[in-house]
Design a protein around this motif. Structure first.
Motif, PDB file in Angstrom:
ATOM      1  N   PRO A   1       0.817  -1.230   0.000  1.00 45.16           N
ATOM      2  CA  PRO A   1       0.000   0.000   0.000  1.00 45.16           C
ATOM      3  C   PRO A   1       0.843   1.269   0.000  1.00 45.16           C
ATOM      4  CG  PRO A   1      -0.892  -1.593   1.554  1.00 45.16           C
ATOM      5  CD  PRO A   1       0.442  -2.120   1.116  1.00 45.16           C
ATOM      6  N   THR A   2       1.946   1.248   0.740  1.00 48.27           N
ATOM      7  CA  THR A   2       2.838   2.409   0.783  1.00 48.27           C
ATOM      8  C   THR A   2       3.467   2.658  -0.579  1.00 48.27           C
ATOM      9  OG1 THR A   2       3.330   1.928   3.111  1.00 48.27           O
ATOM     10  CG2 THR A   2       4.832   3.420   1.951  1.00 48.27           C
ATOM     11  N   LEU A   3       3.891   1.593  -1.247  1.00 52.51           N
ATOM     12  CA  LEU A   3       4.493   1.731  -2.577  1.00 52.51           C
ATOM     13  C   LEU A   3       3.471   2.232  -3.601  1.00 52.51           C
ATOM     14  CD1 LEU A   3       6.598  -1.570  -2.659  1.00 52.51           C
ATOM     15  CD2 LEU A   3       7.483   0.754  -2.481  1.00 52.51           C
ATOM     16  N   MET A   4       2.235   1.781  -3.500  1.00 51.65           N
ATOM     17  CA  MET A   4       1.183   2.245  -4.406  1.00 51.65           C
ATOM     18  C   MET A   4       1.012   3.753  -4.309  1.00 51.65           C
ATOM     19  SD  MET A   4      -1.564  -0.823  -3.700  1.00 51.65           S
ATOM     20  CE  MET A   4      -2.922   0.079  -4.453  1.00 51.65           C
ATOM     21  N   LYS A   5       1.016   4.241  -3.104  1.00 57.63           N
ATOM     22  CA  LYS A   5       0.848   5.680  -2.893  1.00 57.63           C
ATOM     23  C   LYS A   5       2.073   6.459  -3.351  1.00 57.63           C
ATOM     24  CE  LYS A   5      -0.254   9.062   0.724  1.00 57.63           C
ATOM     25  NZ  LYS A   5      -0.568   9.242   2.167  1.00 57.63           N
ATOM     26  N   ALA A   6       3.266   5.934  -3.040  1.00 59.33           N
ATOM     27  CA  ALA A   6       4.501   6.649  -3.369  1.00 59.33           C
ATOM     28  C   ALA A   6       4.715   6.749  -4.873  1.00 59.33           C
ATOM     29  CB  ALA A   6       5.697   5.962  -2.700  1.00 59.33           C
ATOM     30  N   PHE A   7       4.414   5.667  -5.604  1.00 57.87           N
ATOM     31  CA  PHE A   7       4.664   5.636  -7.046  1.00 57.87           C
ATOM     32  C   PHE A   7       3.413   5.946  -7.878  1.00 57.87           C
ATOM     33  CE2 PHE A   7       8.276   3.272  -5.431  1.00 57.87           C
ATOM     34  CZ  PHE A   7       9.310   3.611  -6.283  1.00 57.87           C
ATOM     35  N   ASP A   8       2.291   6.155  -7.187  1.00 59.94           N
ATOM     36  CA  ASP A   8       1.029   6.451  -7.864  1.00 59.94           C
ATOM     37  C   ASP A   8       0.677   5.335  -8.848  1.00 59.94           C
ATOM     38  OD1 ASP A   8      -1.272   7.830  -8.493  1.00 59.94           O
ATOM     39  OD2 ASP A   8      -0.325   9.070 -10.024  1.00 59.94           O
ATOM     40  N   ILE A   9       0.628   4.107  -8.344  1.00 59.83           N
ATOM     41  CA  ILE A   9       0.312   2.931  -9.162  1.00 59.83           C
ATOM     42  C   ILE A   9      -0.802   2.155  -8.498  1.00 59.83           C
ATOM     43  CG2 ILE A   9       2.610   2.699 -10.205  1.00 59.83           C
ATOM     44  CD1 ILE A   9       3.317   0.697  -8.043  1.00 59.83           C
ATOM     45  N   ASP A  10      -1.455   1.257  -9.269  1.00 67.62           N
ATOM     46  CA  ASP A  10      -2.522   0.439  -8.701  1.00 67.62           C
ATOM     47  C   ASP A  10      -1.944  -0.845  -8.109  1.00 67.62           C
ATOM     48  OD1 ASP A  10      -1.950  -1.195 -10.867  1.00 67.62           O
ATOM     49  OD2 ASP A  10      -3.687  -0.533 -12.028  1.00 67.62           O
ATOM     50  N   LEU A  11      -2.823  -1.655  -7.499  1.00 71.33           N
ATOM     51  CA  LEU A  11      -2.369  -2.857  -6.799  1.00 71.33           C
ATOM     52  C   LEU A  11      -1.736  -3.868  -7.737  1.00 71.33           C
ATOM     53  CD1 LEU A  11      -2.181  -4.554  -4.228  1.00 71.33           C
ATOM     54  CD2 LEU A  11      -4.528  -5.339  -4.656  1.00 71.33           C
ATOM     55  N   SER A  12      -2.354  -4.079  -8.909  1.00 66.25           N
ATOM     56  CA  SER A  12      -1.815  -5.070  -9.841  1.00 66.25           C
ATOM     57  C   SER A  12      -0.413  -4.697 -10.298  1.00 66.25           C
ATOM     58  CB  SER A  12      -2.738  -5.222 -11.049  1.00 66.25           C
ATOM     59  OG  SER A  12      -2.862  -3.995 -11.748  1.00 66.25           O
ATOM     60  N   THR A  13      -0.165  -3.403 -10.478  1.00 67.60           N
ATOM     61  CA  THR A  13       1.182  -2.958 -10.855  1.00 67.60           C
ATOM     62  C   THR A  13       2.154  -3.141  -9.704  1.00 67.60           C
ATOM     63  OG1 THR A  13       0.227  -1.313 -12.354  1.00 67.60           O
ATOM     64  CG2 THR A  13       2.537  -1.022 -11.743  1.00 67.60           C
ATOM     65  N   ALA A  14       1.715  -2.811  -8.500  1.00 69.53           N
ATOM     66  CA  ALA A  14       2.591  -2.944  -7.330  1.00 69.53           C
ATOM     67  C   ALA A  14       2.969  -4.400  -7.097  1.00 69.53           C
ATOM     68  CB  ALA A  14       1.902  -2.370  -6.091  1.00 69.53           C
ATOM     69  N   GLN A  15       2.060  -5.319  -7.391  1.00 70.19           N
ATOM     70  CA  GLN A  15       2.334  -6.739  -7.168  1.00 70.19           C
ATOM     71  C   GLN A  15       3.403  -7.289  -8.113  1.00 70.19           C
ATOM     72  OE1 GLN A  15      -1.642  -8.354  -7.490  1.00 70.19           O
ATOM     73  NE2 GLN A  15      -1.827  -8.565  -5.268  1.00 70.19           N
ATOM     74  N   GLN A  16       3.735  -6.529  -9.159  1.00 69.52           N
ATOM     75  CA  GLN A  16       4.799  -6.973 -10.056  1.00 69.52           C
ATOM     76  C   GLN A  16       6.120  -7.141  -9.309  1.00 69.52           C
ATOM     77  OE1 GLN A  16       4.972  -4.058 -13.152  1.00 69.52           O
ATOM     78  NE2 GLN A  16       3.084  -4.739 -14.143  1.00 69.52           N
ATOM     79  N   ALA A  17       6.312  -6.344  -8.268  1.00 72.61           N
ATOM     80  CA  ALA A  17       7.552  -6.439  -7.496  1.00 72.61           C
ATOM     81  C   ALA A  17       7.699  -7.813  -6.861  1.00 72.61           C
ATOM     82  CB  ALA A  17       7.585  -5.352  -6.421  1.00 72.61           C
ATOM     83  N   THR A  18       6.576  -8.404  -6.463  1.00 76.92           N
ATOM     84  CA  THR A  18       6.595  -9.750  -5.897  1.00 76.92           C
ATOM     85  C   THR A  18       6.565 -10.812  -6.986  1.00 76.92           C
ATOM     86  OG1 THR A  18       5.475  -8.973  -3.893  1.00 76.92           O
ATOM     87  CG2 THR A  18       5.391 -11.335  -4.352  1.00 76.92           C
ATOM     88  N   THR A  19       5.713 -10.595  -8.012  1.00 76.47           N
ATOM     89  CA  THR A  19       5.560 -11.577  -9.078  1.00 76.47           C
ATOM     90  C   THR A  19       6.870 -11.825  -9.806  1.00 76.47           C
ATOM     91  OG1 THR A  19       3.258 -10.908  -9.407  1.00 76.47           O
ATOM     92  CG2 THR A  19       4.321 -12.116 -11.200  1.00 76.47           C
ATOM     93  N   TRP A  20       7.536 -10.768 -10.216  1.00 73.30           N
ATOM     94  CA  TRP A  20       8.768 -10.935 -10.977  1.00 73.30           C
ATOM     95  C   TRP A  20       9.917 -11.443 -10.108  1.00 73.30           C
ATOM     96  CZ3 TRP A  20       8.753 -11.498 -15.894  1.00 73.30           C
ATOM     97  CH2 TRP A  20       7.736 -10.903 -16.664  1.00 73.30           C
ATOM     98  N   PHE A  21       9.904 -11.109  -8.817  1.00 74.88           N
ATOM     99  CA  PHE A  21      10.894 -11.685  -7.914  1.00 74.88           C
ATOM    100  C   PHE A  21      10.714 -13.204  -7.879  1.00 74.88           C
ATOM    101  CE2 PHE A  21      12.703 -13.203  -4.021  1.00 74.88           C
ATOM    102  CZ  PHE A  21      13.790 -12.382  -3.763  1.00 74.88           C
ATOM    103  N   LEU A  22       9.457 -13.632  -7.744  1.00 70.19           N
ATOM    104  CA  LEU A  22       9.158 -15.053  -7.677  1.00 70.19           C
ATOM    105  C   LEU A  22       9.562 -15.766  -8.959  1.00 70.19           C
ATOM    106  CD1 LEU A  22       7.728 -17.277  -5.967  1.00 70.19           C
ATOM    107  CD2 LEU A  22       5.619 -16.635  -7.149  1.00 70.19           C
ATOM    108  N   LEU A  23       9.225 -15.169 -10.098  1.00 71.80           N
ATOM    109  CA  LEU A  23       9.551 -15.784 -11.373  1.00 71.80           C
ATOM    110  C   LEU A  23      11.058 -15.898 -11.575  1.00 71.80           C
ATOM    111  CD1 LEU A  23       6.947 -14.076 -13.739  1.00 71.80           C
ATOM    112  CD2 LEU A  23       6.905 -16.413 -12.874  1.00 71.80           C
TER     113      LEU A  23
END
Length: 491
Positions: A35-57
């Motif tokens: 949630p903090t990253l969404m606010k800081a970068f002005d992005i939605d949840l699906s975009t913010a989750q890329q940080a976790t998704t691509w780490f996992l991949l």
């Protein structure tokens, strides 16, 4: 008779564990900060989750390559390079400018960090197997369990603590800002980068092996598409062909070709023949079930505490802290108990505790006392501590030391894939139940209180279903335990 090496094994293990702490923290600590990253970068949840998704991949795709690298590259060199890569990835994400256009830089840092962690974690097991004899291996694996199990468990709590308010750490001021969550891992890694050239040794014997490019491509594409499909389930749903079903099918097809090719090669990229050894395969299956049972609750419980109970990220993390500490304390003890009682008894007790600690979760309500949630979680984590490292040690000890790198890569690959699947499965189950049971907007306008009550009940039903799935994993794991050979470390 086993001959002890001339170098100090304790110092080598200490350096690896220091770096592993940072690597483990980077795997799980970001969820609380989304949630903090969404606010800081002005992005939605699906975009913010890329940080976790691509780490996992990226992490999952690197695991099969770890066996080749362990054989080809000197141990010290590989560690130093991995530590530097991880530190670079942390710093890239940490200093990303705060705007939506720069988000790809943050994700790039996460990918670089994931590649490093994908090398470090399997190599940690390989080095332990090569460095310690049968008598001492259980205790060393237990120390690894202290890091691998405890650091990810405390990661979300640590992030919540940092984001709650300003803090002081080693004379530094950690402001309640998303960049501060990278400070502690960066400091730990800087220490490891300085110590590694001095204290690390070339433990794993190198071999003249060639890299089969086709196998690398098949495994990378196969695992990449397979994991990508499952990580899309939470947002796209199980019925989406383009984003979920098709990637999974493509991934499975590439992986089948990959396995077929490994069986044909004289020197395989990843020796899947290790699964022909039942004393390796059965503990590995039990290990996967324990991981899935652990992640199923560990992922959903903080969401329950925040969404249903209205707790902050910090307080939900603190509620689970005792479980993390309990696991950290018992992991080294489990190594000692393994030497004395063997893997079978510990697995029975461990999966039994997982069952006892998970069963009440399927009856949770919005008023369940927090202390009950905390105690049950501690019981579950005790069960996990008594299963993870003993099962890992038993699986690794079933094969010759020269197969350690292949066995570790195979073991970690399955663990990575299984945890990815359970995350997608739990998220989709909860979301589908909530979507199906949430009433229409007409009720929200006509009777807001009744609407809120039905939404709360829908959320509870979703979480209970997810916890029931975790309970099923624990039950299946308990059954699998009957087929494990009751072996202990050699005396």
């Amino acid at each position: 008779m086993e001959t002890k090496p001339t170098y100090n094994r304790g110092l080598v293990l200490a350096v690896m564990l220091i770096a592993a702490i940072a690597g483990a923290l980077m795997q799980t600590s970001l969820g609380t900060a989304l949630p903090t990253l969404m606010k800081a970068f002005d992005i939605d949840l699906s975009t913010a989750q890329q940080a976790t998704t691509w780490f996992l991949l990226a992490n999952g795709m690197m695991v099969p390559l770890s066996a080749y690298l362990a054989k080809k590259v000197k141990t010290k060199t590989l560690h130093v390079v991995a530590y530097i890569m991880l530190l670079a990835g942390v710093l890239i994400s940490m200093f990303t400018p705060e705007n939506a256009d720069s988000w790809w830089i943050f994700v790039a840092g996460r990918i670089l960090a994931a590649i490093a962690v994908g090398i470090m974690m399997p190599l940690l097991q390989i080095v332990i197997v090569n460095m310690y004899g049968q008598k001492e291996r259980g205790a060393a694996m237990g120390m690894m369990g202290l890091v691998v199990g405890m650091a990810p468990a405390i990661g979300p709590t640590l992030t919540g603590w940092i984001l709650d308010k300003d803090h002081s750490f080693l004379g530094l001021t950690l402001s309640a800002h998303w960049q501060s969550i990278f400070v502690i891992p960066a400091i730990i890694l800087a220490i490891a980068v300085v110590l590694a050239p001095i204290m690390m040794k070339n433990v794993v014997p190198n071999q003249e092996v060639s890299l089969d490019i086709l196998s690398l491509v098949l495994s990378t594409v196969g695992f990449g598409f397979f994991l990508w499909g499952f990580t899309n389930v939470a947002t796209a749903g199980w019925g989406d062909f383009g984003e979920v079903i098709a990637p999974i099918i493509v991934g499975v097809a590439f992986l089948l070709v990959f396995v077929w090719r490994q069986l044909k090669l004289d020197v395989p990229f990843l020796d899947v023949r290790v699964f022909k050894v039942k004393s390796f395969t059965i503990p590995t299956i039990a290990l996967i079930l324990a991981m899935m049972a652990m992640f199923g609750v560990e992922m959903m419980l903080p969401t329950y505490l925040q969404n249903v109970r209205g707790m902050s990220a910090l307080h939900s993390g603190l509620t689970l802290m005792w479980g993390a500490l309990f696991m950290g304390f018992l992991s080294p003890v489990a190594g000692v108990l393994y030497n004395k009682f063997g893997v079978k008894l510990l697995s029975f007790v461990g999966f039994g505790l997982l069952f006892v600690g998970t069963l009440p979760y399927i009856f949770l309500t919005a008023e369940t006392p927090t202390i009950i949630v905390t105690v049950l979680y501690a019981i579950r984590m005790a069960g996990v501590a008594l299963t993870l490292m003993p099962l890992t040690t038993a699986a690794m000890s079933a094969l010759p030391d020269e197969k350690a790198s292949d066995a570790t890569a195979a073991n970690n690959t399955l663990r990575q894939v299984s945890t990815s699947i359970v995350v997608a499965l739990m998220t989709s189950v909860v979301q589908n139940i909530i979507n199906n049971q949430t009433p229409g907007k007409a009720l929200k306008l006509s009777d807001p209180i009744a609407y809120a009550s039905k939404v709360l009940n829908a959320s509870l039903d979703g979480f209970r279903a997810a916890f029931a799935i975790s309970l099923a994993f624990a039950v299946i794991g308990f059954v699998i335990t009957f087929f494990i050979k009751n072996q202990k470390e050699a005396k």
